[in-house]
Write a protein that holds these residues in place. Sequence first.
Motif, short mmCIF file in Angstrom:
data_model
loop_
_atom_site.label_atom_id
_atom_site.label_comp_id
_atom_site.label_asym_id
_atom_site.label_seq_id
_atom_site.Cartn_x
_atom_site.Cartn_y
_atom_site.Cartn_z
N PHE A 125 0.84 -1.20 0.00
CA PHE A 125 0.00 0.00 0.00
C PHE A 125 0.87 1.25 0.00
N ILE A 126 0.42 2.24 -0.75
CA ILE A 126 1.06 3.56 -0.72
C ILE A 126 -0.03 4.54 -0.33
N LYS A 127 0.03 5.02 0.90
CA LYS A 127 -0.99 5.97 1.37
C LYS A 127 -0.50 7.38 1.10
N VAL A 128 -1.27 8.12 0.31
CA VAL A 128 -0.91 9.51 0.01
C VAL A 128 -1.51 10.39 1.10
N LYS A 129 -0.63 10.95 1.96
CA LYS A 129 -1.15 11.72 3.10
C LYS A 129 -1.64 13.08 2.66
N ASP A 130 -1.00 13.63 1.65
CA ASP A 130 -1.38 14.95 1.16
C ASP A 130 -2.21 14.77 -0.11
N ALA A 131 -3.54 15.03 0.01
CA ALA A 131 -4.42 14.72 -1.12
C ALA A 131 -4.06 15.55 -2.36
N ALA A 132 -3.39 16.68 -2.18
CA ALA A 132 -3.04 17.50 -3.34
C ALA A 132 -2.02 16.80 -4.23
N ALA A 133 -1.22 15.91 -3.64
CA ALA A 133 -0.18 15.24 -4.42
C ALA A 133 -0.66 13.95 -5.06
N TYR A 134 -1.96 13.65 -4.89
CA TYR A 134 -2.49 12.35 -5.30
C TYR A 134 -2.27 12.06 -6.78
N LYS A 135 -2.64 13.02 -7.63
CA LYS A 135 -2.49 12.76 -9.06
C LYS A 135 -1.03 12.76 -9.50
N ALA A 136 -0.22 13.58 -8.83
CA ALA A 136 1.21 13.61 -9.17
C ALA A 136 1.86 12.26 -8.86
N VAL A 137 1.43 11.64 -7.75
CA VAL A 137 1.98 10.32 -7.39
C VAL A 137 1.59 9.29 -8.44
N LEU A 138 0.32 9.33 -8.86
CA LEU A 138 -0.14 8.35 -9.86
C LEU A 138 0.59 8.54 -11.19
N THR A 139 0.76 9.80 -11.59
CA THR A 139 1.46 10.05 -12.85
C THR A 139 2.91 9.57 -12.76
N ALA A 140 3.53 9.80 -11.60
CA ALA A 140 4.91 9.35 -11.44
C ALA A 140 4.99 7.83 -11.49
N LEU A 141 3.99 7.16 -10.90
CA LEU A 141 3.99 5.70 -10.93
C LEU A 141 3.86 5.19 -12.36
N ARG A 142 3.02 5.86 -13.14
CA ARG A 142 2.84 5.40 -14.51
C ARG A 142 4.08 5.66 -15.35
N ASP A 143 4.62 6.87 -15.24
CA ASP A 143 5.69 7.27 -16.16
C ASP A 143 7.06 6.76 -15.74
N GLU A 144 7.31 6.71 -14.43
CA GLU A 144 8.67 6.40 -14.00
C GLU A 144 8.81 5.03 -13.36
N ALA A 145 7.70 4.37 -13.05
CA ALA A 145 7.82 3.05 -12.45
C ALA A 145 7.05 1.99 -13.23
N SER A 146 6.64 2.30 -14.46
CA SER A 146 6.02 1.36 -15.40
C SER A 146 4.73 0.74 -14.89
N PHE A 147 3.97 1.46 -14.06
CA PHE A 147 2.66 0.95 -13.66
C PHE A 147 1.63 1.39 -14.71
N LYS A 148 1.63 0.67 -15.82
CA LYS A 148 0.80 1.09 -16.94
C LYS A 148 -0.58 0.45 -16.91
N TYR A 149 -0.70 -0.66 -16.20
CA TYR A 149 -1.94 -1.44 -16.22
C TYR A 149 -2.79 -1.07 -15.01
N ILE A 150 -3.94 -0.43 -15.26
CA ILE A 150 -4.84 -0.09 -14.15
C ILE A 150 -5.79 -1.26 -13.91
N VAL A 151 -5.89 -1.67 -12.66
CA VAL A 151 -6.71 -2.84 -12.36
C VAL A 151 -8.08 -2.41 -11.84
N ASP A 152 -8.10 -1.52 -10.87
CA ASP A 152 -9.39 -1.23 -10.26
C ASP A 152 -9.36 0.08 -9.48
N VAL A 153 -10.56 0.61 -9.26
CA VAL A 153 -10.76 1.77 -8.39
C VAL A 153 -11.77 1.36 -7.33
#
Lengths: 394, 165
Positions: B28-56
């Motif tokens: 689990f990666i808990k984003v404590k600061d909700a403002a950074a939420y989308k930046a974290v997801l974008t970083a995961l996709r672009d820099e850590a190859s998390f390209k496959y979204i499974v679920d919300v």
Amino acid sequence: MINNNISEVITVNMGPQHPSTHGVLRLVVDIDGETIVNVEPDVGFLHRGTEKLAENRTYHQVIPLTDRLDYLSPLSNNLAYCLAVEKFFDVKIPERAEYLRVILAEMSRVASHLVWIATHALDIGAMTVFLYAFREREDILDMFEVGTGQRMTSSWIRIGGIRADMPEDFFVRLKSFTDKFDSCVDLYENLLTNNRIWKMRTIGIGHLSAEDVQVYGTSGPLMRGSGVDFDLRRDEPYGIYDRFKWEIPVEEAGDTYARYKVRMKELRESNKILQQALEQIPATGEVMTDDPRVALPSHEDVYERMEALIRRFYIVSKGFKAPKGETYQGIEAPKGELGFYLVSEGEERPYRMKIRAPSYVNLGALNKMAAGHMLADLVAIVGTNDVVLGEIDR
Amino acid sequence: MTFEQLTAKLEALFPEKLNCYTEFKCNFIKVKDAAAYKAVLTALRDEASFKYIVDVVAVHWPKKREKFELTINLFSIQNKLRVFVKVAGEDNKFPTITDIWAGANLMEREQYDLMGIVFEGHPNLKRVLLPEFFEGHPLRKDFPLKERSWFNNADEQGLGLKFSR
């Protein structure tokens, strides 16, 4: 004089009573002439609120609800749910039960793919395959009946193992089935693979690129048909799948024909797993764990020991408590990645259960696949998506 | 890349904003600061190859201060790694992630329908499983299980029907 340059988009309705939508799927299609501009699926006709129902049932009582999700492969659903609950307890499953779980899950995959090839071919005009595929599916359902007492919604996989051992007849039938099944797949392929009409209806239809499938989250054969080498049985192993040797079929083309080839190869690979499992399975042994936290005490114990009687009564009437936390287990179901996300508050029932239904997510890519094709190709595209409405609507 | 390496990489990018932990074999990666939420997801996709979204997944916690929690389930096919990105909020408004993963469209619509999460910026936020005239969001914990009124009290189709118990 007819002006051929008129472009007018009209909206037509397809379903929910259309025979090729495999249930109650309604599609609102915007067409320009015969060309599809936009497709929007309208689902929910079969919504039963499984996730809400699960919040008010004990962990054991949820198992029959999972049967009714993807009703073409109920045992895969049981397996995914039970594995998710077992993650809370880290239960050790007996060896024989692990093998029987693999056998049941792979038989479900074969049965589900057989229904898919039968109906998909029927939808786009190849009538004969339907009869042959349903003949083999009937064999599998008969085996389920012998082994589990039910043809479809058997709820046979339980938390901590399986309900009971299979009779000898089950293994005899399965042995003869696996021996002949490869030639059955040859028969289907003879009818379709080089069939000119089949190729014209499927090649180049419903294209998804390797990038698209990941962005849209479409898993299973849709992903492997687009050149992404991904199978949860190998990449996030569960159960004992690491003991078998099989290949993961991957096709690069990304169209309906490629997905057809992937599924046909998967039938053969599942048959390989079944054969190996039949060879390796221990001859005797327990099929239910003796972990007292989740397993019901055996009948012999209950009749002789007071503590076992109390324990059994407690688990049946009140349920067992799962530790506080959240967990997820995804398995490679016939349609794709089937997952259960469980949130526990330390009670006897899940606080929240989210079902990651592969058909539902695959439906999200329908517009991407269908836009620009003819209306008649939409039938092929819905067929290649392999939708099951019990799972989409939950 | 293992989860520890990923954690180190993300901590360097977003210092003090994340809480990474492993629970029941899930990362689990808990984003404590909700403002950074989308930046974290974008970083995961672009820099850590998390390209496959499974679920919300959305969860309702009526007794907590942050009443709604969102969990994004991501998988990296390259690294064979699964992570769950969590973000919590006091009200039911979260930014949409359909611009990062197009497949989130239908997943977010389902959470809006059943849980009442409003995804800001979503292109087509309307009910998907329940009918348009349904009132309330059934997966919320305060949704009444008994004594509910007829769900189509309004006689939408004008058939002159009267609904009573």
